[in-house]
Design a protein around this motif. Structure first.
Motif, mmCIF file in Angstrom:
data_model
loop_
_atom_site.group_PDB
_atom_site.id
_atom_site.type_symbol
_atom_site.label_atom_id
_atom_site.label_comp_id
_atom_site.label_asym_id
_atom_site.label_seq_id
_atom_site.Cartn_x
_atom_site.Cartn_y
_atom_site.Cartn_z
ATOM 1 N N LEU A 68 42.478 42.586 29.839
ATOM 2 C CA LEU A 68 42.667 41.217 29.369
ATOM 3 C C LEU A 68 42.236 40.414 30.525
ATOM 4 N N VAL A 69 41.593 39.340 30.262
ATOM 5 C CA VAL A 69 41.226 38.243 31.203
ATOM 6 C C VAL A 69 41.872 37.165 30.812
ATOM 7 N N ASP A 70 42.913 36.667 31.520
ATOM 8 C CA ASP A 70 43.681 35.658 31.123
ATOM 9 C C ASP A 70 44.175 34.597 32.450
ATOM 10 N N PHE A 71 43.322 34.927 33.277
ATOM 11 C CA PHE A 71 43.484 34.147 34.578
ATOM 12 C C PHE A 71 42.444 33.168 34.968
ATOM 13 N N VAL A 72 41.582 32.994 34.231
ATOM 14 C CA VAL A 72 40.273 32.029 34.480
ATOM 15 C C VAL A 72 40.564 30.809 34.194
ATOM 16 N N PRO A 73 40.585 29.809 34.828
ATOM 17 C CA PRO A 73 40.661 28.480 34.721
ATOM 18 C C PRO A 73 40.010 28.046 33.560
ATOM 19 N N ASP A 74 40.374 27.130 32.753
ATOM 20 C CA ASP A 74 39.653 26.636 31.367
ATOM 21 C C ASP A 74 39.060 27.457 30.590
ATOM 22 N N ARG A 75 39.433 28.759 30.568
ATOM 23 C CA ARG A 75 38.810 29.856 29.657
ATOM 24 C C ARG A 75 39.913 30.566 28.848
ATOM 25 N N GLU A 76 39.604 30.460 27.577
ATOM 26 C CA GLU A 76 40.599 31.338 26.782
ATOM 27 C C GLU A 76 40.854 32.796 26.899
ATOM 28 N N PRO A 77 41.663 33.369 26.828
ATOM 29 C CA PRO A 77 41.891 34.592 27.290
ATOM 30 C C PRO A 77 41.028 35.797 26.505
ATOM 31 N N TYR A 78 40.703 36.802 26.750
ATOM 32 C CA TYR A 78 39.694 37.550 26.215
ATOM 33 C C TYR A 78 39.597 39.087 26.933
ATOM 34 N N GLU A 79 39.266 40.063 26.351
ATOM 35 C CA GLU A 79 39.010 41.518 26.644
ATOM 36 C C GLU A 79 37.644 41.948 26.973
ATOM 37 N N PHE A 80 37.707 42.807 27.866
ATOM 38 C CA PHE A 80 36.368 43.660 28.217
ATOM 39 C C PHE A 80 36.722 44.824 28.433
ATOM 40 N N GLY A 81 35.616 45.807 28.136
ATOM 41 C CA GLY A 81 36.100 47.477 28.262
ATOM 42 C C GLY A 81 35.413 47.898 29.689
ATOM 43 N N THR A 82 36.093 49.003 29.977
ATOM 44 C CA THR A 82 35.659 49.857 31.097
ATOM 45 C C THR A 82 36.006 51.189 30.718
ATOM 46 N N GLU A 83 34.787 52.082 30.814
ATOM 47 C CA GLU A 83 35.051 53.731 30.649
ATOM 48 C C GLU A 83 34.764 54.257 31.936
ATOM 49 N N VAL A 84 35.646 55.160 32.506
ATOM 50 C CA VAL A 84 35.304 56.076 33.494
ATOM 51 C C VAL A 84 35.120 57.570 33.295
ATOM 52 N N GLU A 85 34.031 57.939 33.480
ATOM 53 C CA GLU A 85 33.970 59.564 33.449
ATOM 54 C C GLU A 85 33.922 60.336 34.532
#
Length: 156
Positions: free
Chosen positions: A96-113
């Motif tokens: 969850l990215v909810d710490f960027v000033p003036d930006r609505e929260p959103y998610e991004f994915g990470t995969e570790v193999e």
């Protein structure tokens, strides 16, 4: 998961050791944060759909100065929701990215193999881009630094 960025590194340790460092509060606290930050694990539910909640705090003077100049708090609570767990080979999560000033929260994915090799474990981290190139590069720089921190603790 659609990915555009990959980081790869081989470590002189078996996949189970790497998995443990990536999935336990004590392991995460030892290496997770990029230089200039510390990480404290607040809660960890290591199951698909479970969540990792941790606090990352700026501790180095130059990091504190950067965070203040960017209008960001010195400590942020972060959340990752596990989307795939195949111990000890695959770990995927949505951050969850909810710490960027003036930006609505959103998610991004990470995969570790994690793959066993003759010399240890090859780690491939695939990361989705963030909302712009500057923030994506910050993410990639931070992840590369974290992987270097993992190498450092494995060499001690």
């Amino acid at each position: 998961m659609t990915t555009t960025h990959r980081l790869e590194r081989t470590y002189p340790a078996d996949p189970t050791t790497i998995w443990t460092l990536w999935t336990t509060p004590g392991g995460i606290a030892r290496w997770w944060a990029p230089d200039g930050f510390t990480t404290t694990v607040d809660s960890l539910d290591l199951s698909e759909g479970g969540e990792l909640v941790y606090t990352m705090t700026a501790t180095a003077p130059e990091t504190i100065e950067f965070m203040q100049s960017a209008g960001m708090p010195l400590a942020t609570v972060s959340r990752k929701r596990f989307t795939r767990l195949d111990e000890p080979t695959t770990l995927a999560y949505a951050s969850l990215v909810d710490f960027v000033p003036d930006r609505e929260p959103y998610e991004f994915g990470t995969e570790v193999e994690l793959a066993a090799t003759d010399s240890g474990t090859r780690v491939v981290m695939s990361v989705e881009p963030l909302h712009d190139q500057t923030w994506t590069q910050r993410l990639l720089d931070g992840r590369a630094n974290e992987l270097a921190n993992l190498a450092r603790i494995l060499s001690t």
